[in-house]
Write a protein that holds these residues in place. Structure first.
Motif, PDB file in Angstrom:
ATOM      1  N   GLY A 161       0.791  -1.221   0.000  1.00 39.00           N
ATOM      2  CA  GLY A 161       0.000   0.000   0.000  1.00 39.00           C
ATOM      3  C   GLY A 161       0.824   1.272   0.000  1.00 39.00           C
ATOM      4  N   GLY A 164       0.489   3.869  -2.849  1.00 38.02           N
ATOM      5  CA  GLY A 164      -0.590   3.418  -3.719  1.00 38.02           C
ATOM      6  C   GLY A 164      -0.269   2.057  -4.307  1.00 38.02           C
ATOM      7  N   PRO A 165      -1.291   1.268  -4.645  1.00 37.67           N
ATOM      8  CA  PRO A 165      -1.057  -0.084  -5.157  1.00 37.67           C
ATOM      9  C   PRO A 165      -0.515  -0.116  -6.581  1.00 37.67           C
ATOM     10  CG  PRO A 165      -3.394   0.440  -5.183  1.00 37.67           C
ATOM     11  CD  PRO A 165      -2.719   1.576  -4.480  1.00 37.67           C
ATOM     12  N   HIS A 167       1.562   2.163  -9.870  1.00 40.82           N
ATOM     13  CA  HIS A 167       2.271   3.360 -10.301  1.00 40.82           C
ATOM     14  C   HIS A 167       2.684   3.204 -11.750  1.00 40.82           C
ATOM     15  CE1 HIS A 167       5.868   0.925  -9.311  1.00 40.82           C
ATOM     16  NE2 HIS A 167       6.473   1.683 -10.210  1.00 40.82           N
ATOM     17  N   ALA A 204       4.779  12.283  -7.050  1.00 39.01           N
ATOM     18  CA  ALA A 204       3.439  11.970  -6.537  1.00 39.01           C
ATOM     19  C   ALA A 204       2.499  13.109  -6.874  1.00 39.01           C
ATOM     20  CB  ALA A 204       3.478  11.742  -5.030  1.00 39.01           C
ATOM     21  N   ASP A 207      -2.944  13.586  -4.436  1.00 33.60           N
ATOM     22  CA  ASP A 207      -3.551  12.531  -3.626  1.00 33.60           C
ATOM     23  C   ASP A 207      -2.541  11.502  -3.145  1.00 33.60           C
ATOM     24  OD1 ASP A 207      -6.041  13.633  -3.835  1.00 33.60           O
ATOM     25  OD2 ASP A 207      -6.666  12.383  -5.519  1.00 33.60           O
ATOM     26  N   ASN A 209      -0.681   9.543  -5.178  1.00 32.72           N
ATOM     27  CA  ASN A 209      -0.412   8.499  -6.165  1.00 32.72           C
ATOM     28  C   ASN A 209       0.950   8.731  -6.808  1.00 32.72           C
ATOM     29  OD1 ASN A 209      -3.135   7.287  -6.020  1.00 32.72           O
ATOM     30  ND2 ASN A 209      -3.762   9.260  -6.884  1.00 32.72           N
ATOM     31  N   ARG A 210       1.731   7.688  -6.903  1.00 32.29           N
ATOM     32  CA  ARG A 210       3.117   7.845  -7.340  1.00 32.29           C
ATOM     33  C   ARG A 210       3.321   7.450  -8.795  1.00 32.29           C
ATOM     34  NH1 ARG A 210       7.118   6.172  -2.293  1.00 32.29           N
ATOM     35  NH2 ARG A 210       6.133   7.538  -0.746  1.00 32.29           N
TER      36      ARG A 210
END
Length: 220
Positions: A161, A164-165, A167, A204, A207, A209-210
């Motif tokens: 996690g 984020g799951p 990328h 990122a 939010d 998210n990478r």
């Protein structure tokens, strides 16, 4: 075919030997040729196809109105070789004869990274969903089935996690990478780390998210 023609070049050798207007992007020698219209694109592709047949070495070609995209790799040895460099030179001469310009800064490739503690547990799901077949002898990769879709790869981590799951890894020409990173930050992104630059930068969105901007260059 002599042994030298089968020798995979290092990325630095590719950079040093590639004709002007070509770049290595995600393991392939790439360029884009800017044309006046579809007819010129088509005629140029016809000439490239003839040259490729004569060389018995064939690029991936993307034919569009106003441009022709080219990607090359020696599939039999799994990397860029002198055959790719030589054919790139022939194609560049054809482009010069037609006064067609290169746009080497444009080619981009993407892969989808999925964080997981156990690739074996989820690989079949993603393969069935997308149509990507598992790579031989590589449990962490689902290559594109046709060269048009992004490769899916599994990043093994104890904390799936984190960041984020999913990328995206966005591969760009090495001489445009910093510009791309700066544009992402200017668009509201955050630089998570440049520890591995110029191989890759981790970024990122707002939010969390990478995504990574990646090049062929080794990290410092």
């Amino acid at each position: 075919m002599n042994d030298d023609a089968k020798q995979v070049l290092t990325s630095q050798q590719v950079n040093d030997q590639a004709p002007v207007g070509w770049r290595e992007v995600n393991g392939m020698l790439c360029t884009r040729l800017i044309t006046k219209d579809f007819d010129q694109s088509l005629r140029l592709v016809d000439e490239i196809a003839t040259a490729a047949d004569e060389a018995n070495h064939h690029p991936d070609i993307d034919l569009r109105y106003g441009w022709v995209g080219l990607r090359m790799v020696s599939h039999d040895v799994g990397g860029i070789t002198s055959r790719d460099i030589q054919l790139a030179g022939v194609i560049s001469r054809l482009a010069d004869d037609r006064e067609v310009e290169h746009a080497p800064q444009v080619p981009t490739a993407m892969t989808v990274g999925i964080n997981t503690a156990d690739p074996d547990r989820i690989r079949d799901f993603w393969s069935a969903l997308t149509g990507h077949a598992p790579a031989p002898h590589d449990s962490t990769s689902l290559p594109s089935p046709d060269g048009q879709m992004p490769e899916i790869w599994f990043q093994v981590t104890d904390d799936p996690g984190e960041g984020g799951p999913f990328h995206l890894d966005v591969y760009v020409p090495h001489d445009t990478a910093q510009e791309r990173v700066d544009a992402v930050v200017a668009a509201g992104g955050r630089l998570v780390t440049d520890e591995y630059a110029p191989a890759w930068w981790v970024l990122a969105d707002a939010d969390g998210n990478r995504a990574c901007v990646c090049t062929w260059q080794p990290h410092n």
